[in-house]
Design an enzyme around this catalytic site. Sequence first.
Site, mmCIF file in Angstrom:
data_model
loop_
_atom_site.group_PDB
_atom_site.id
_atom_site.type_symbol
_atom_site.label_atom_id
_atom_site.label_comp_id
_atom_site.label_asym_id
_atom_site.label_seq_id
_atom_site.Cartn_x
_atom_site.Cartn_y
_atom_site.Cartn_z
ATOM 1 N N GLY A 43 6.437 3.755 4.257
ATOM 2 C CA GLY A 43 5.322 4.695 4.065
ATOM 3 C C GLY A 43 4.818 5.270 5.371
ATOM 4 N N CYS A 44 4.759 4.422 6.393
ATOM 5 C CA CYS A 44 4.248 4.868 7.700
ATOM 6 C C CYS A 44 5.231 5.827 8.374
ATOM 7 C CB CYS A 44 3.964 3.663 8.588
ATOM 8 S SG CYS A 44 2.723 2.570 7.880
ATOM 9 N N THR A 45 6.517 5.576 8.169
ATOM 10 C CA THR A 45 7.532 6.478 8.717
ATOM 11 C C THR A 45 7.440 7.833 8.035
ATOM 12 O OG1 THR A 45 8.976 4.636 9.299
ATOM 13 C CG2 THR A 45 10.013 6.808 9.065
#
EC number: 1.11.1.24
Length: 153
Positions: A43-45
């Site tokens: 998700g952060c990527t």
Amino acid sequence: MPAIDKPAPDFQLPSTSGKIFTQSEMNGKHLVIYFYPKDNTPGCTTEGENFRDNYEAFKDLNCLVFGVSRDSMKSHENFKEKMKFPFELLSDVDEVACKLFDVIKMKNMYGKQVRGIERSTFVIDMNGILRKEWRGVKVPGHVEEVLAFVKSL
């Protein structure tokens, strides 16, 4: 806790630029400060890629983007290089900004309660005033929503 239409909390954090980021020294530019849980996670990527892919549009609006997590500078430098992020990542290992913006929450991870960053985004205008916040962010469509808001400033 930050309040909309009030001065944003001032803080200093080390940046992947090798300099110390100081929020109050950024007056004259709009700021998007997004807090995310961890480098190199799906998700952060994706969120970082979405900011990267829209970065020129933010720049055209006199707006700088900064990502913040509790990861180390080394982790941030590797993540930024790997993903070719054109914006800086700020390392908040001591949770200075996380506490100021109240983004540390208890979360369920694989059935266990863990303390971590709730994905959140804040827009600060060129006068240092907090204009908008998103908490508990879902990644799909979020960056486009932030960009539309910055256009309205």
